[in-house]
Scaffold this motif. Sequence first.
Motif, mmCIF file in Angstrom:
data_model
loop_
_atom_site.group_PDB
_atom_site.id
_atom_site.type_symbol
_atom_site.label_atom_id
_atom_site.label_comp_id
_atom_site.label_asym_id
_atom_site.label_seq_id
_atom_site.Cartn_x
_atom_site.Cartn_y
_atom_site.Cartn_z
ATOM 1 N N GLN A 165 0.830 -1.198 0.000
ATOM 2 C CA GLN A 165 0.000 0.000 0.000
ATOM 3 C C GLN A 165 0.868 1.253 0.000
ATOM 4 O OE1 GLN A 165 -2.573 -0.939 3.405
ATOM 5 N NE2 GLN A 165 -4.335 -0.844 2.021
ATOM 6 N N ILE A 166 1.963 1.213 0.748
ATOM 7 C CA ILE A 166 2.880 2.361 0.772
ATOM 8 C C ILE A 166 3.454 2.604 -0.625
ATOM 9 C CG2 ILE A 166 5.119 3.158 1.639
ATOM 10 C CD1 ILE A 166 4.421 1.744 4.279
ATOM 11 N N ASP A 167 3.688 1.498 -1.355
ATOM 12 C CA ASP A 167 4.217 1.620 -2.721
ATOM 13 C C ASP A 167 3.142 1.998 -3.729
ATOM 14 O OD1 ASP A 167 6.787 1.037 -1.949
ATOM 15 O OD2 ASP A 167 6.596 -1.118 -2.316
ATOM 16 N N GLY A 168 1.903 2.148 -3.273
ATOM 17 C CA GLY A 168 0.823 2.596 -4.151
ATOM 18 C C GLY A 168 0.085 1.487 -4.864
ATOM 19 N N ALA A 169 0.225 0.241 -4.412
ATOM 20 C CA ALA A 169 -0.452 -0.884 -5.066
ATOM 21 C C ALA A 169 -1.940 -0.868 -4.732
ATOM 22 C CB ALA A 169 0.173 -2.201 -4.615
ATOM 23 N N ASN A 170 -2.769 -1.044 -5.768
ATOM 24 C CA ASN A 170 -4.210 -1.119 -5.533
ATOM 25 C C ASN A 170 -4.606 -2.557 -5.178
ATOM 26 O OD1 ASN A 170 -4.357 -2.607 -7.952
ATOM 27 N ND2 ASN A 170 -4.702 -0.746 -9.165
ATOM 28 N N PHE A 171 -5.915 -2.784 -5.028
ATOM 29 C CA PHE A 171 -6.383 -4.106 -4.591
ATOM 30 C C PHE A 171 -5.936 -5.206 -5.535
ATOM 31 C CE2 PHE A 171 -9.551 -7.475 -5.105
ATOM 32 C CZ PHE A 171 -9.564 -8.014 -3.833
ATOM 33 N N TRP A 172 -6.111 -5.012 -6.846
ATOM 34 C CA TRP A 172 -5.775 -6.051 -7.815
ATOM 35 C C TRP A 172 -4.276 -6.294 -7.886
ATOM 36 C CZ3 TRP A 172 -9.706 -8.862 -8.846
ATOM 37 C CH2 TRP A 172 -10.982 -8.310 -8.883
ATOM 38 N N GLN A 173 -3.489 -5.247 -7.708
ATOM 39 C CA GLN A 173 -2.033 -5.427 -7.697
ATOM 40 C C GLN A 173 -1.586 -6.186 -6.451
ATOM 41 O OE1 GLN A 173 -1.113 -1.243 -8.150
ATOM 42 N NE2 GLN A 173 -0.406 -1.545 -10.263
ATOM 43 N N ARG A 174 -2.209 -5.890 -5.312
ATOM 44 C CA ARG A 174 -1.886 -6.642 -4.096
ATOM 45 C C ARG A 174 -2.285 -8.102 -4.257
ATOM 46 N NH1 ARG A 174 -4.294 -2.099 -1.684
ATOM 47 N NH2 ARG A 174 -6.081 -3.338 -0.982
ATOM 48 N N LEU A 175 -3.439 -8.331 -4.915
ATOM 49 C CA LEU A 175 -3.894 -9.700 -5.151
ATOM 50 C C LEU A 175 -2.901 -10.458 -6.029
ATOM 51 C CD1 LEU A 175 -6.110 -11.906 -4.985
ATOM 52 C CD2 LEU A 175 -7.150 -10.846 -7.005
ATOM 53 N N ARG A 176 -2.437 -9.793 -7.078
ATOM 54 C CA ARG A 176 -1.553 -10.461 -8.040
ATOM 55 C C ARG A 176 -0.146 -10.679 -7.508
ATOM 56 N NH1 ARG A 176 0.025 -8.147 -14.104
ATOM 57 N NH2 ARG A 176 1.515 -9.816 -14.620
ATOM 58 N N TYR A 177 0.408 -9.670 -6.832
ATOM 59 C CA TYR A 177 1.823 -9.738 -6.466
ATOM 60 C C TYR A 177 2.078 -10.179 -5.024
ATOM 61 C CZ TYR A 177 2.528 -7.276 -10.854
ATOM 62 O OH TYR A 177 2.541 -6.940 -12.192
ATOM 63 N N VAL A 178 1.046 -10.152 -4.183
ATOM 64 C CA VAL A 178 1.230 -10.562 -2.786
ATOM 65 C C VAL A 178 0.391 -11.799 -2.464
ATOM 66 C CG1 VAL A 178 1.071 -9.888 -0.367
ATOM 67 C CG2 VAL A 178 1.752 -8.200 -2.080
ATOM 68 N N THR A 179 -0.933 -11.679 -2.645
ATOM 69 C CA THR A 179 -1.832 -12.741 -2.191
ATOM 70 C C THR A 179 -1.621 -14.055 -2.944
ATOM 71 O OG1 THR A 179 -3.487 -11.065 -1.618
ATOM 72 C CG2 THR A 179 -4.233 -13.363 -1.778
#
Length: 265
Positions: A165-179
Amino acid sequence: MGVGYSFTDWNSRSVLNGTHFVGLQNFAEIFTSDKSYLSGIGNTLKFTIISNIVKLIPALLIAIMLQEGLKGKGLYRTLLYLPSILPFVIIGLVFKSILNYNNGLLNTLLDAFHLGIFKQKWLSDLAIVWKSIYGVDAWRGIGYVMTIFLAGLNTIPKSYYEAAQIDGANFWQRLRYVTLPMLSGAIMINLVFGITYGLKVFDIVYVLTNGGPGHATEVLTTYAFQLYSRGQYGMSSALNTVLLVITAIIGVFIVKTLSKQEVQQ
């Protein structure tokens, strides 16, 4: 023993005539006869693929919503998980009644709300019978798959999401690159369980349609059951051996592929 008997003519008359080795004769009949065994193999593979898709994707999205702090999530978890503990035979009998064309609950409700145009022969129309089976299967299985995803989500450190979130990732980016990368273990478990379940599916098909209409919904296990019931034990064992080989090949491939991805991550 089953694999051994698949190479014999073991049948209900073997007590009198004996059991004889026939080599690959049973397997040749499976793959060359006109008795729709190949369509049973195709239906089994199709069910395995589609049933996993209709359960994995909704279950993952529901698990993420519940993990995000949805109000009343404890109640939703319970309601979604409850169907997975019910016996498939009971579920099949209940839904066979609900989906009955003439006096089933679903068509009765559609008539009551003046939506008769949407009435279907849910379990006897070739165009829709598989959709009905997938729907009943998903109703039972989504809660179980969701529970495994929730267990995986609970192991992901919240600091990863905070950093994203600090890097500016939105929900879909967090889903793709983290979750999704961090859920590879849970995905592997659900895939392996789902594939092995799909390949050996029997209860839901047998109770809902008994392989009909015609032989449209026959799968390997229903064919094997019918052959065994008719006393053709050798042929039944051969079909189960084919199922064993297919399950082993696909299972090993999935585990190796996902294990390599997990190590790389």
